[in-house]
Design an enzyme around this catalytic site. Structure first.
Site, PDB file in Angstrom:
ATOM      1  N   LEU A   1       0.768  -1.304  -0.158  1.00 38.32           N
ATOM      2  CA  LEU A   1       0.029  -0.117   0.018  1.00 38.32           C
ATOM      3  C   LEU A   1       1.049   1.275   0.096  1.00 38.32           C
ATOM      4  O   LEU A   1       0.340   2.498   0.154  1.00 38.32           O
ATOM      5  CB  LEU A   1      -0.943  -0.038   1.412  1.00 38.32           C
ATOM      6  CG  LEU A   1      -1.719  -1.307   1.383  1.00 38.32           C
ATOM      7  CD1 LEU A   1      -2.710  -1.195   2.907  1.00 38.32           C
ATOM      8  CD2 LEU A   1      -2.690  -1.301   0.382  1.00 38.32           C
TER       9      LEU A   1
ATOM     10  N   TYR B   1       1.068  11.064 -11.629  1.00 37.09           N
ATOM     11  CA  TYR B   1       0.843  10.151 -10.764  1.00 37.09           C
ATOM     12  C   TYR B   1       0.374   8.808 -11.405  1.00 37.09           C
ATOM     13  O   TYR B   1       0.842   8.011 -10.960  1.00 37.09           O
ATOM     14  CB  TYR B   1      -0.394  10.892  -9.938  1.00 37.09           C
ATOM     15  CG  TYR B   1      -0.865   9.739  -8.832  1.00 37.09           C
ATOM     16  CD1 TYR B   1      -0.065   9.172  -7.771  1.00 37.09           C
ATOM     17  CD2 TYR B   1      -2.075   9.269  -8.882  1.00 37.09           C
ATOM     18  CE1 TYR B   1      -0.703   8.392  -6.830  1.00 37.09           C
ATOM     19  CE2 TYR B   1      -2.592   8.333  -8.027  1.00 37.09           C
ATOM     20  CZ  TYR B   1      -2.108   7.919  -6.966  1.00 37.09           C
ATOM     21  OH  TYR B   1      -2.270   7.231  -5.846  1.00 37.09           O
TER      22      TYR B   1
ATOM     23  N   LYS C   1       1.727   5.017 -11.404  1.00 38.37           N
ATOM     24  CA  LYS C   1       1.244   3.859 -10.722  1.00 38.37           C
ATOM     25  C   LYS C   1       1.151   2.869 -11.951  1.00 38.37           C
ATOM     26  O   LYS C   1       1.183   1.701 -11.708  1.00 38.37           O
ATOM     27  CB  LYS C   1      -0.380   4.288 -10.413  1.00 38.37           C
ATOM     28  CG  LYS C   1      -0.656   5.063  -9.486  1.00 38.37           C
ATOM     29  CD  LYS C   1      -0.212   4.239  -8.207  1.00 38.37           C
ATOM     30  CE  LYS C   1      -0.479   4.776  -6.624  1.00 38.37           C
ATOM     31  NZ  LYS C   1      -0.052   3.880  -5.574  1.00 38.37           N
TER      32      LYS C   1
ATOM     33  N   ASN D   1     -11.911   6.878  -6.108  1.00 40.47           N
ATOM     34  CA  ASN D   1     -11.647   7.935  -4.779  1.00 40.47           C
ATOM     35  C   ASN D   1     -11.937   7.004  -3.591  1.00 40.47           C
ATOM     36  O   ASN D   1     -13.132   6.358  -3.801  1.00 40.47           O
ATOM     37  CB  ASN D   1     -12.615   9.042  -4.940  1.00 40.47           C
ATOM     38  CG  ASN D   1     -12.037   9.939  -6.118  1.00 40.47           C
ATOM     39  OD1 ASN D   1     -11.166  10.599  -6.095  1.00 40.47           O
ATOM     40  ND2 ASN D   1     -12.986   9.628  -7.200  1.00 40.47           N
TER      41      ASN D   1
ATOM     42  N   PRO E   1     -43.174   9.418  41.076  1.00 42.49           N
ATOM     43  CA  PRO E   1     -44.016   8.594  42.003  1.00 42.49           C
ATOM     44  C   PRO E   1     -45.463   8.754  41.858  1.00 42.49           C
ATOM     45  O   PRO E   1     -45.677   9.981  42.438  1.00 42.49           O
ATOM     46  CB  PRO E   1     -43.362   8.662  43.261  1.00 42.49           C
ATOM     47  CG  PRO E   1     -42.042   8.886  42.950  1.00 42.49           C
ATOM     48  CD  PRO E   1     -42.021   9.837  42.133  1.00 42.49           C
TER      49      PRO E   1
END
Length: 399
Positions: free
Chosen positions: A64, A119, A123, A148, A310
């Site tokens: 991860l 990015y 990946k 997301n 009560p």
């Protein structure tokens, strides 16, 4: 099974490690056949020596680790591709051919709005590296392209609009939505973790990609999480503001099991500051005791709590259509009901020592009497509809 989790201190890593530890300790008994002996946590603060030990002993790897928002764009490749190379080289060094999972991104498709992104390129390079490793070593490789993500512990003002919105609404900070109609595909953290545990049991979901969309295929090259939600920014913001108003209105929006709203509400709650975790309820107090509305729902009525002092009698009214449950949770009392136009009275002696639910029947006038001379009578009440002052459906008549 000894499991290595890299990026263990990140959003997904924290949730995954907690799930694994719960299985290891026996707190989670939902997967008795999945035996976790050890959880190796690796993150940026660990040493090369740690990685050597973990890579030698592990039976499964969740990779991860990665970089989402570096100061320099070139660090995408270094953080996402570079560490992956180091990890695989270390596994090779110890001749460990255990299965390995890679956390990639839908941006690795490099199509549409993701075309040319640094990015996504990093990946994609990581994916190809893992597939090559699988071909060379024969190790099982599982590549997931996550959309997301959202859920508890997701970092706001980083790479999740949902986390930012949840944090800001929870903390009374402003949010900006330029286009309410923009649609996001969202993956909830618990759904992701459930798939990760399925993967450990060789029950992963596989697919091929048709553009940005995964198409389930039993022998697909990629893996995916089957449960995602497509929601507009406007829908997200509207839900969050409704959640934020709940302590004032007491109205809980409809939250179906498995729905996006349910998952978003859990996420929103995780960002509440301490001063909002507890909130006051309006108590209607008089000489007889008190009555307090607890919770209202959009389609399933409302919950209240009644305290009778009560020897006090409350009620003495009937409803045409509305029905209720009275549930005494403390004290000793008597519930009486009489059908309008009849002399027959139904009587139910109730006590917190034996909790029971008593129907308040439509067309029956009813009361509740505290039989104790010293203790309060506490009753949880549910009505099938919210109280409407303009149409109360409540008519006085003594039992």
């Amino acid at each position: 099974m000894k499991v290595l989790v890299t990026g263990a201190n990140g959003f997904v890593g924290k949730n995954l490690c907690l799930a694994l530890e719960n299985l290891k300790s026996g707190k989670d008994r939902t997967r008795p056949e999945l035996i976790i002996e050890e959880v190796f946590r690796y993150d940026i603060d660990n040493t090369v020596e740690d990685l050597e030990v973990f890579a030698k002993e592990c039976d499964f790897v969740f990779n991860l680790a990665g970089v989402n928002r570096p100061e320099n764009p070139e660090d995408f490749m270094k953080g996402n591709f570079g560490f992956a190379s180091t990890l695989l080289d270390t596994l090779k060094k110890h001749e460990n051919k255990c299965p390995i999972m890679l956390s990639s991104s839908i941006q690795a498709t490099l199509i549409g709005r993701y075309a040319g992104g640094e990015y996504g390129k990093s990946k994609k390079a990581g994916e190809e590296l893992f597939f090559e490793y699988g071909e060379q070593t024969g190790a099982k490789v599982c590549v997931y392209r996550f959309p997301n993500l959202f859920g508890k512990w997701c970092r706001p003002n980083y790479n999740s609009a949902v986390a930012t919105f949840c944090n800001n609404v929870a903390n009374d900070l402003p949010i900006t939505v330029n286009d309410r109609d923009i649609e996001l595909e969202l993956l909830y953290i618990d759904d992701l973790i459930d798939e990760m545990l399925n993967l450990l049991q060789n029950r992963e979901s596989r697919c091929e990609y048709d553009g940005l969309n995964p198409v389930e295929k039993s022998d697909g090259k990629y893996c995916f999480v089957p449960v995602t939600h497509k929601v507009t920014l406007g829908e997200i913001v509207d839900l969050l503001y409704a959640f934020a108003e709940q302590p004032n209105t007491l109205v809980m929006p409809e939250i179906a099991n498995g729905s996006f709203a349910k998952k978003l509400y859990s996420t929103y709650l995780s960002y509440l500051p301490k001063e909002k975790v507890c909130f006051d309820l309006k108590m209607n107090v008089d000489d007889r005791g008190s009555f307090t509305e607890l919770l209202k729902t959009e389609k399933c009525g409302q919950f209240s709590i009644n305290v009778s002092k009560p020897k006090i009698t409350k009620g003495q009214h009937y409803h045409h259509t509305k029905w209720e449950f009275f549930i005494v949770v403390s004290g000793h009392g008597l519930i009486e009901q009489r059908k309008i136009g009849s002399d027959e009275v139904l009587r139910f002696e109730v006590s917190g020592d034996k909790i029971q639910a008593v129907h308040m029947l439509p067309g029956y006038t009813h009361n509740i009497i505290n039989l104790s001379e010293t203790e309060n009578l506490v009753t949880v009440m549910w009505a099938n509809e919210q109280f409407d002052r303009n149409h109360p459906d409540t008519f006085f008549e003594i039992v």
